[in-house]
Design a protein around this motif. Sequence first.
Motif, PDB file in Angstrom:
ATOM      1  N   LYS A 111       5.079   3.374  -1.324  1.00  0.00           N
ATOM      2  CA  LYS A 111       4.303   3.877  -0.201  1.00  0.00           C
ATOM      3  C   LYS A 111       3.879   5.315  -0.502  1.00  0.00           C
ATOM      4  O   LYS A 111       4.700   6.134  -0.935  1.00  0.00           O
ATOM      5  CB  LYS A 111       5.145   3.834   1.072  1.00  0.00           C
ATOM      6  N   LEU A 112       2.615   5.616  -0.284  1.00  0.00           N
ATOM      7  CA  LEU A 112       2.098   6.951  -0.578  1.00  0.00           C
ATOM      8  C   LEU A 112       2.274   7.868   0.618  1.00  0.00           C
ATOM      9  O   LEU A 112       2.215   7.430   1.776  1.00  0.00           O
ATOM     10  CB  LEU A 112       0.611   6.869  -0.949  1.00  0.00           C
ATOM     11  N   TYR A 113       2.483   9.141   0.329  1.00  0.00           N
ATOM     12  CA  TYR A 113       2.573  10.140   1.388  1.00  0.00           C
ATOM     13  C   TYR A 113       2.025  11.454   0.840  1.00  0.00           C
ATOM     14  O   TYR A 113       1.993  11.682  -0.357  1.00  0.00           O
ATOM     15  CB  TYR A 113       4.009  10.317   1.883  1.00  0.00           C
TER      16      TYR A 113
END
Length: 56
Positions: free
Chosen positions: A19-21
């Motif tokens: 998951k990108l952040y």
Amino acid sequence: MYTTTNEEGILNNYATEPKLYYAEYPSPEQQSRYLFQGAVAALFVTFTLLIALGVS
């Protein structure tokens, strides 16, 4: 893991993507800590170079 099979029966595995952040800007406390760590690192490198020059 995601796996596909082509018409010849060869498997192709794909890794699951994390998951990108977005990174957050460092707080003033973190900025001062980074400044202190940089100063300590600069002193360490300078000290190491001076010892190397003194020994040689």
